[in-house]
Design a protein around this motif. Structure first.
Motif, PDB file in Angstrom:
ATOM      1  N   ALA A 182       3.751  11.862  -4.791  1.00 57.63           N
ATOM      2  CA  ALA A 182       3.672  10.480  -4.329  1.00 57.63           C
ATOM      3  C   ALA A 182       2.390   9.832  -4.837  1.00 57.63           C
ATOM      4  N   PRO A 183       2.483   8.722  -5.577  1.00 53.30           N
ATOM      5  CA  PRO A 183       1.264   8.059  -6.047  1.00 53.30           C
ATOM      6  C   PRO A 183       0.528   7.436  -4.865  1.00 53.30           C
ATOM      7  N   GLY A 206       4.257   8.806   1.358  1.00 54.97           N
ATOM      8  CA  GLY A 206       2.802   8.627   1.435  1.00 54.97           C
ATOM      9  C   GLY A 206       2.202   7.547   0.566  1.00 54.97           C
ATOM     10  N   ALA A 207       2.988   6.893  -0.292  1.00 57.53           N
ATOM     11  CA  ALA A 207       2.396   5.872  -1.171  1.00 57.53           C
ATOM     12  C   ALA A 207       2.168   4.561  -0.407  1.00 57.53           C
ATOM     13  N   GLU A 208       1.130   3.845  -0.837  1.00 53.37           N
ATOM     14  CA  GLU A 208       0.950   2.481  -0.337  1.00 53.37           C
ATOM     15  C   GLU A 208       1.746   1.598  -1.310  1.00 53.37           C
ATOM     16  N   VAL A 209       2.769   0.954  -0.794  1.00 54.46           N
ATOM     17  CA  VAL A 209       3.710   0.274  -1.696  1.00 54.46           C
ATOM     18  C   VAL A 209       3.603  -1.246  -1.557  1.00 54.46           C
ATOM     19  N   THR A 210       3.427  -1.919  -2.685  1.00 57.55           N
ATOM     20  CA  THR A 210       3.428  -3.389  -2.700  1.00 57.55           C
ATOM     21  C   THR A 210       4.571  -3.865  -3.587  1.00 57.55           C
ATOM     22  N   VAL A 211       5.408  -4.727  -3.031  1.00 53.35           N
ATOM     23  CA  VAL A 211       6.564  -5.234  -3.768  1.00 53.35           C
ATOM     24  C   VAL A 211       6.317  -6.700  -4.102  1.00 53.35           C
TER      25      VAL A 211
END
Ligand code: FAD
Ligand code: NAI
Length: 475
Positions: A182-183, A206-211
């Motif tokens: 997971a990045p 676990g990644a912090e995801v921005t869409v």
């Protein structure tokens, strides 16, 4: 010497392999050609759906959802775990094993149904007196002669202009299903179906995801009320979704990918992520078909032009699935494949485009069939609305998953169901009843009068039907 067939299907995705099997069931001599290679160079029938689409994404959605449940929700049930850990490599291997089971399953079905399978790239060489000549370029080059051809060559991911996929930093759906760990920071461009599903997988792991989404509205194709509910749930889970952005520049570099964009207020922004998924839609795949050899008409997007029965401009050549107009969905491709095989065999195959369900396999799931409230308003149609929240459903409470609702729309006079929209647990399964109801042109009262098992999530569909006439029993 040409090998002769009644039907040659080009592509063994859900459109093609299902068409081939149905045509063979109807007594036709059928071949199916597919170019997809597994990691050993061998055949991998099943197309996008099996190899880099529906099946692997659902495998990872399941694994990541189990992990999230274990980490965040088991304790509500009195289950405590210590030393919870995750092995992303193992998840990926499991996903690959699921893909292989499906590849092997299709090869088995071809044998069982006496469909001749050719592994390689098919292209038209020209028209012959008694059909179409097709060249197959693979380990063993072949020349086929087909009385009828079904083109089912699918679609490929659309890249951002000037930013090709490298599948290491800038990922299509293919690379998004193969990230080895997971990045820390994941960017996603496009908050459509792939963006939300794959964004959810990596957020859970676990990644912090921005869409980043270009449109000012979230999930514009869905019913607005349902989309709002889903937006609330996703952002609560930690998915950052920015609407109305304009991506200016994407630069992969040593330290990840930097993205320059303007936000909905027109302010310049930038962000650096470890990986970037670009999920901004898909393009029909007609490259390499040599369509001009038979004068096959394509539109400006490269899609094969077909009528409502999937007939192309060349008599005897048909096209189904992602390579033609309409939603890019596996079950739509399958229905078209079956209908075309039946038409070739002289039967009257039919696809009802008004009752094709949509499902987004996030948590909560989103599913719908038929028209949205905003579409009915735009048409000026008189309609009634019934909604029922899962919060008031006993089974949902027992599951510990009460997000969302069922919403039913029915004609104000006839009471015919015009659309059903669900956001919540197992929406993918609940929608099937609504599709059946709409196929039979049921009224909301029909659903309201049918006995539904208790306790079940499906009682929410019945209650939404009761709500259409303002007579819910449990809310
Ligand atoms: P494809 O599945 O794309 O298959 C086309 C096949 O043709 C491929 O194997 C290709 O290699 C082969 N081919 C192409 N050209 C040639 C040639 N010249 N010669 C030989 N072979 C050729 N849909 C759903 O309904 N539900 C989902 O949950 C879902 N999840 C998805 C998740 C992701 C990440 C993606 C990317 C898609 C998803 N889809 C889903 C969409 C679904 O995968 C497609 O709608 C479906 O695969 C289309 O089927 P098809 O048969 O038209 O084409
Ligand atoms: P999509 O069409 O679902 O979503 C693409 C999104 O990207 C849209 O919201 C669009 O406004 C946005 N966009 C386009 N250009 C942009 C840009 N330059 N910058 C920012 N945003 C931009 O396409 P997606 O997610 O790539 O999926 C392709 C298709 O695959 C889907 O339409 C669907 O048919 C199929 N699919 C189906 C699934 C399912 O049935 N559960 C799951 C995944 C894919």
């Amino acid at each position: 010497m040409n090998k002769q067939f009644d039907v040659v299907v080009i592509g063994a995705g859900p459109g093609g392999y299902i068409a081939a099997i149905r045509a063979a069931q109807l007594g036709l001599k059928v071949a199916c050609v597919d170019a997809w290679k597994n990691d050993k160079g061998g055949p991998a029938p099943g197309g996008t759906c099996t190899n880099v689409g529906c099946i692997p994404s659902k495998a990872l959605l399941q694994s990541s959802e189990y992990f999230e449940h274990a980490a965040k929700h088991f304790s509500e049930h009195g289950i405590s775990l210590s030393n919870l850990s995750m092995d992303v490599q193992k998840m990926i291997h499991r996903k690959d094993a699921v893909i292989k089971q499906n590849n092997d399953g299709i090869l088995y079905l071809f044998k069982k149904n006496k469909v001749s399978f050719f592994h390689g790239q098919a292209s038209f060489s020209g028209k012959a007196e008694n059909g179409f000549e097709i060249k197959v370029q693979g380990a063993a080059p072949e020349s086929l002669l087909a009385k009828q051809v079904i083109v089912a060559t699918g679609s490929t991911p659309r890249a951002l202009p000037g930013t090709p996929f490298d599948e290491k930093l800038v990922l299509s759906n293919d690379g998004a299903l193969r990230i080895e760990a997971a990045p820390a920071k994941l960017g996603v461009i496009g908050s459509g179906v792939i963006g939300l599903e794959m964004g959810s997988v990596w957020r859970r792991l676990g990644a912090e995801v921005t869409v980043l989404e270009a449109l000012p509205v979230f999930l514009g194709a869905a019913d607005e009320q349902i989309a709002k509910e889903a937006y609330k749930a996703f952002t609560r889970q930690g998915l950052k979704i920015e609407l109305g952005v304009k991506v200016a520049e994407v630069k992969p570099g040593k330290h990840g990918v930097s993205i320059a964009y303007t936000n909905s207020k027109g302010e310049a922004q930038s962000m650096t992520v470890d990986r970037l998924i670009v999920s901004i839609g898909r393009v029909p795949n007609t490259q390499g078909l040599n369509s001009q050899a038979i004068g096959l008409q394509l539109d400006e997007r490269g899609a094969v032009v077909v009528d409502s029965d999937c007939r192309t401009n060349v008599a005897g050549v048909w096209a189904v699935g992602d390579v033609v107009r309409g939603p890019m969905l596996a079950h739509k491709a399958e229905e078209e494949g079956v209908a075309v095989a039946e038409r070739i065999a002289g039967q009257h195959g039919h696809v009802n485009f008004n009752t094709i369900p949509w499902v987004i396999y996030t948590s909560p799931e989103i599913a719908w069939v038929g028209q949205t409230e905003q579409q009915l308003k735009a048409e000026g149609r008189n309609f009634k609305v019934g909604t029922f929240p899962f919060l008031a459903n006993g089974r949902a409470r027992a599951l510990g998953d009460t997000t969302g609702m069922v919403k039913m729309l029915a004609d104000a006079q006839s009471d015919e169901i015009l659309g059903v929209h669900i956001v919540g647990p197992m929406a993918s399964e609940l929608i099937a009843e609504c599709v059946v109801a709409m196929e039979f042109r049921a009224s909301s009262e029909d659903i309201a009068r049918i006995c539904h098992a208790h306790p079940s999530l499906s009682e929410s569909t019945k209650e939404a039907a009761l709500a259409v006439d303002k007579r819910t029993l449990n809310f």
